[in-house]
Design an enzyme around this catalytic site. Structure first.
Site, mmCIF file in Angstrom:
data_model
loop_
_atom_site.group_PDB
_atom_site.id
_atom_site.type_symbol
_atom_site.label_atom_id
_atom_site.label_comp_id
_atom_site.label_asym_id
_atom_site.label_seq_id
_atom_site.Cartn_x
_atom_site.Cartn_y
_atom_site.Cartn_z
ATOM 1 N N TYR A 148 0.857 -1.172 -0.112
ATOM 2 C CA TYR A 148 0.018 -0.179 0.067
ATOM 3 C C TYR A 148 0.795 1.338 -0.175
ATOM 4 C CZ TYR A 148 -3.548 3.305 1.240
ATOM 5 O OH TYR A 148 -4.479 4.452 1.300
ATOM 6 N N ASP A 204 -10.357 -1.386 -7.858
ATOM 7 C CA ASP A 204 -9.386 -0.338 -7.826
ATOM 8 C C ASP A 204 -8.003 -0.843 -8.271
ATOM 9 O OD1 ASP A 204 -9.139 2.304 -8.116
ATOM 10 O OD2 ASP A 204 -9.247 2.829 -6.188
ATOM 11 N N ARG A 336 -7.950 17.016 -1.860
ATOM 12 C CA ARG A 336 -6.785 16.390 -0.849
ATOM 13 C C ARG A 336 -5.607 17.217 -1.412
ATOM 14 N NH1 ARG A 336 -7.039 11.487 1.199
ATOM 15 N NH2 ARG A 336 -8.952 10.113 0.918
ATOM 16 N N GLU A 440 -21.888 16.098 -4.760
ATOM 17 C CA GLU A 440 -22.490 16.470 -3.215
ATOM 18 C C GLU A 440 -22.829 17.804 -3.344
ATOM 19 O OE1 GLU A 440 -19.651 13.162 -0.995
ATOM 20 O OE2 GLU A 440 -19.154 15.130 -0.941
ATOM 21 N N ASP A 556 -2.428 -25.254 -41.889
ATOM 22 C CA ASP A 556 -1.869 -24.019 -42.226
ATOM 23 C C ASP A 556 -0.647 -23.926 -41.496
ATOM 24 O OD1 ASP A 556 -1.563 -21.208 -42.754
ATOM 25 O OD2 ASP A 556 -2.351 -20.753 -40.761
ATOM 26 N N TYR A 557 0.270 -22.840 -41.737
ATOM 27 C CA TYR A 557 1.419 -22.977 -41.019
ATOM 28 C C TYR A 557 1.486 -21.645 -40.085
ATOM 29 C CZ TYR A 557 6.455 -22.225 -40.032
ATOM 30 O OH TYR A 557 7.667 -22.509 -39.445
ATOM 31 N N ASP A 558 1.236 -20.457 -40.168
ATOM 32 C CA ASP A 558 1.750 -19.312 -39.477
ATOM 33 C C ASP A 558 0.315 -19.101 -38.704
ATOM 34 O OD1 ASP A 558 4.123 -17.510 -40.016
ATOM 35 O OD2 ASP A 558 3.292 -17.977 -42.073
ATOM 36 N N ASP A 742 -6.159 -20.731 -38.933
ATOM 37 C CA ASP A 742 -6.347 -19.706 -37.965
ATOM 38 C C ASP A 742 -7.059 -18.330 -38.475
ATOM 39 O OD1 ASP A 742 -3.666 -19.102 -39.336
ATOM 40 O OD2 ASP A 742 -3.669 -17.246 -37.532
#
Length: 852
Positions: A148, A204, A336, A440, A556-558, A742
């Site tokens: 932290y 967060d 802040r 607010e 296929d190759y690549d 692919d």
């Protein structure tokens, strides 16, 4: 995965539920309330935050260990806490909180780490928090500080707020270790209570690694992640040494939410530039998994503020303040004490305002409240004090000070009173995730309708349209805006306030939380309704191979046998793949072919020494059978069009750094894999439009949009044609066919084999029905109907009963399950294709040993 496919997935998701976007929310509170009720029913949510919203104190009943405990509320993060709390208020939903407990307080109110507590005291903490549906995470003090105070506050927070560090040596390696260890501890705590079907919602920058850690432990879990802070541009984020680890950690989530679209866009850009992933505005293809990206501006607990602002104690404070600043216009600021809060810029602009508009001197007071920031900044504190002193010296007097500077935590009643009586709220943050203080202020101004001056660098600026947006660095512009706001007519104040108030009240913290969960569930739902291509059934795949006699394997190759690389020449065949191919080719019952877009030289160099392996290059234009020479199947075709295409490619190569041209025997390609990802994609589309207008409309050629390349080739040439050629005039002789690829060029093979499969089954069924109409024949006829329709959408309908009947056709696409493909199966990576080949090679080896 191509961008159109990503867009189709996003379109389906948008049809399932209308997503929230900045300035596009519905104002119908009742209907939204009904939607919230519907989407938060019958579920269990695990909300994970760095700190639990509780403080643990020793009970007076147990002055010595083992302690009993009492629970009180922790201050801070009110909007997030209110949103999460609202989910548990639904009677049909359960919401558990998981978070770090931090220090406990003894009977004197002093804080201590939990490290030295006995197991029984810790068990009592778990018990008392369990009554609040909370699960504590215990982290030792050193690790917690490294996580932290170290990595989170010294490295991540400044970077996310555009504050790059000047000294790279300042990072202590223990900080990163503590960050990783803490995230791992959280992962274990969540897993201890996780149940199938739970929604895990992580919050967060303190827990950026947690989604991926949790995904490894629970592969099908629904995981949401929301980043409350800004996300910087990729140019700044890529300076982080652990950039890949952070991005991969976040991408373990099912859906990632941001406060504004600009933050989401920066994250998408970082994933593209740092990890090389493809994305659309609403999603990222993370190695076969679609991660949803959405925008959800947070709101405040407006009902609480409504009640709090009218308390008697607040009314008393308001009366006191009015008397103190009688006949003065009050400007309020609360920030802040951080560099990004823009307090220095605010004071500089206020000084310019008093200088430029002397008629306001003595009539306006700036009440600036600050509270401790993320880290102590002595230089900033000194500069602010100096500015306050200068302004008060030049424009104040003994009776009146134009700047009232209050540096400490402000009592809630005083804060509410200031918001109520203020004539103007001035927010000059130079970077802020959202800035809920402005919201607010809007709720508290129901009587006065005073204007809001809001920095354009806050997340709120994109949704609060009634505010006057300012650039904190433009002191003259801010000074002018202050003057304009103080002189604003009552009617304009009322109209601006009405817009702001409607937005704040309709889009509160409760709405925000419900919308995030709604979108997360809709994302999962969209995936369930999408016709996904199933993962390769390896046992069935191996069984069918074992039972068959004549096998055809086309690859296929690549991207299929090797991963895609930035430099094509570095896509070398892995040793295990070569070994598997040699074993399969050694069996005379197997016919193995590699059908690639590569040229003959590359294929000869890397695969030419494998006996009995058939090679096809340039997408089927070239062919080399075992023991033979290369044959150009287009030798008699006019290829003069290539010069014209090359000149167009050269035009775009000169204007796009990182691109190159590859001239082959029968086609020509433009590669942009090494270009800037976003600009390269833009130029590729421009180039394709140019080619379609100048070439495709006039000549018998087509453009193939491959993976980071454009390939122009004759229409008569594609991998589908060569696959039909290899299958021969009697395709029914093959009782096992495997085809893996692919990209789009491989879809030609999948569609060709779909047609061949249908024809083979139809012919076989016709012969059986012409003879004796057996049960088997009827079953085959019914099974054939499942694949008899043309290819529309995904190829999932291949995986019917017909897949378990000979001939066995396994068409396999490399990519995610929701990729639009004519293939029957999918695997996520090229490594999985090699594993499948190794499985088949192992079967061949076993058969050979049995024969021996």
């Amino acid at each position: 995965m191509s961008k159109p496919n990503l867009d189709e997935a996003a379109d389906l998701r948008l049809k399932v539920v209308s997503l929230s976007r900045p300035n596009s929310f519905s104002s119908k509170v009742d209907s939204e309330g009904n939607k919230q009720e519907h989407f938060t029913a019958n579920m269990r949510i695990i909300a994970v935050t760095h700190f639990l919203p509780f403080v643990i104190s020793v009970s007076e009943e147990t002055p010595t260990e083992p302690y009993m405990w009492k629970v009180s509320s922790r201050s801070g993060h009110t909007a997030m806490t209110a949103g999460i709390r609202s989910l548990s208020e639904n009677p049909n939903a359960e919401c558990k909180r998981v978070g770090f407990i931090g220090y406990y307080k003894d009977l004197n109110g002093e804080e201590h780490p939990c490290d030295d507590l006995t197991q029984e005291s810790r068990a009592n903490i778990c018990k008392v928090l369990g009554e609040h549906n909370a699960v504590p995470v215990f982290v030792d003090e050193e690790t917690a500080n490294n996580h932290y105070e170290g990595y989170s506050k010294q490295i991540l927070w400044p970077l996310l707020h555009y504050m790059s560090w000047s000294d790279a040596h300042r990072m202590n390696p223990a900080w990163w270790d503590g960050y990783c260890k803490t995230n791992k501890t959280f992962s274990a705590a969540i897993s201890s209570i996780y149940q199938d079907g739970d929604i895990v919602w992580i919050h967060d920058y303190h827990l950026l690694l947690l989604p991926e850690m949790l995904r490894k432990m629970h592969p099908v879990a629904t995981i949401g992640f929301f980043l409350h802070s800004p996300f910087p541009s990729s140019e700044l984020f890529r300076s982080l040494p652990q950039r890949k680890e952070i991005l991969n950690g976040m991408l373990g989530a099912t859906s990632i939410g941001f406060q504004t679209y600009s933050y989401a866009r920066h994250f998408l850009s970082s994933c593209t530039r740092v990890l090389g992933l493809e994305s659309t505005p609403t999603g990222i293809d993370n190695k076969g998994t679609m991660v949803s990206i959405s925008v959800f501006p947070i709101g405040i607990d407006s009902r609480y503020i409504q009640e709090r602002r009218s308390q008697p104690a607040v009314e008393a404070k308001m009366k006191s303040l009015r008397e103190m600043f009688a006949n003065k216009r009050i400007i309020i600021g609360r920030d802040r004490l951080d560099e990004v809060a823009g307090i220095k810029q605010k004071l500089e602009a206020f000084e310019r305002f008093l200088e430029t508009y002397p008629e306001w001197q003595g009539n306006v007071v700036l009440i600036q409240v600050t509270q401790p920031g993320q880290t102590r900044q002595p230089k900033l504190e000194a500069k602010i004090s100096e500015l306050v002193t200068t302004i008060n010296s030049n424009y104040g007097s003994i009776e009146f000070m134009p700047v009232m500077y209050h540096h400490s935590f402000l009592d809630t009643n005083e804060y509410m009173a200031l918001l109520n009586i203020a004539d103007l709220c001035l927010i000059t943050a130079i970077r802020d995730g959202m800035n809920t203080g402005s919201l607010e202020y809007v709720v508290c101004q129901q009587d006065k309708h005073s204007p809001l001056l809001l920095s354009e660098f806050t997340g709120t600026a994109g949704s609060v349209s009634g505010a006057i947006q300012i650039n904190p660095w433009d002191y003259v512009g801010v000074a002018q805006a202050i003057d304009t706001a103080l002189r604003m007519s009552p009617e304009e104040k009322r109209l601006r306030y009405k817009e702001m108030y409607q937005h704040v009240m309709c889009h509160d913290a409760q709405y925000w939380a419900a919308t995030v969960i709604q979108d997360l569930r809709a994302t999962v739902l969209a995936g369930q309704f999408n016709a996904e291509t199933p993962a390769l059934d390896m046992p069935l795949f191996a069984k069918c191979f074992t039972e068959s006699k004549q096998r055809m394997i086309m690859l296929d190759y690549d991207g299929t046998l090797t991963p895609i690389t930035n430099i094509p020449s570095q896509a070398l065949p892995p040793p295990e793949m070569l070994k598997a191919l040699r074993t399969l080719c050694a069996n005379p019952n197997n016919f193995v072919a590699v059908i690639s877009g590569r040229d003959r030289e590359f294929l000869d160099l890397h695969l030419g020494d494998i006996d009995r392996l058939t090679l096809s290059g340039e997408h089927g234009s070239l062919l080399r059978t075992p023991g033979g020479e290369w044959v150009n199947l287009l030798a008699d075709m006019d290829m003069s069009w290539m010069d014209e295409v090359k000149s167009i490619f050269e035009f775009y190569t000169e204007r796009t750094a990182g691109t190159s041209i590859e001239v082959k025997s029968t086609s020509i390609a433009w590669h942009y894999r090494n270009a800037d990802p976003e600009y390269g994609e833009f130029q590729a589309k421009e180039c394709m439009n140019h080619l379609e207008d100048a070439i495709v409309s006039k000549l018998p050629v087509e453009i193939v949009y491959g993976k980071k390349c454009l390939d122009v080739r004759p229409i008569s040439v594609n991998k589908g044609e060569i696959s039909k050629h290899l299958m021969g005039s009697h395709p029914e002789k093959w009782d096992f066919v495997m085809c893996a690829g692919d990209d789009k060029t491989d879809e030609d093979m999948f569609n060709a084999l779909r047609t061949l499969k249908r024809n083979v089954v139809d012919n076989s069924t016709s012969k059986e029905l012409d003879g004796k109409p057996s049960v088997t024949a009827l079953t085959n006829a019914l099974a054939a109907s499942a694949v008899s329709s043309p290819s529309v959408g995904n190829g999932a309908n291949w995986t019917s009963t017909s897949m378990r009947l000979s001939p066995y056709y396994f068409t396999i696409t490399v990519g995610p399950s929701d990729k639009k493909s004519a293939a029957a199966w999918h695997v996520n990576t090229s490594e999985m294709v090699v594993e499948a080949l190794e499985r088949l090679a192992g079967i061949d080896d076993e058969s050979k040993q049995k024969v021996t």
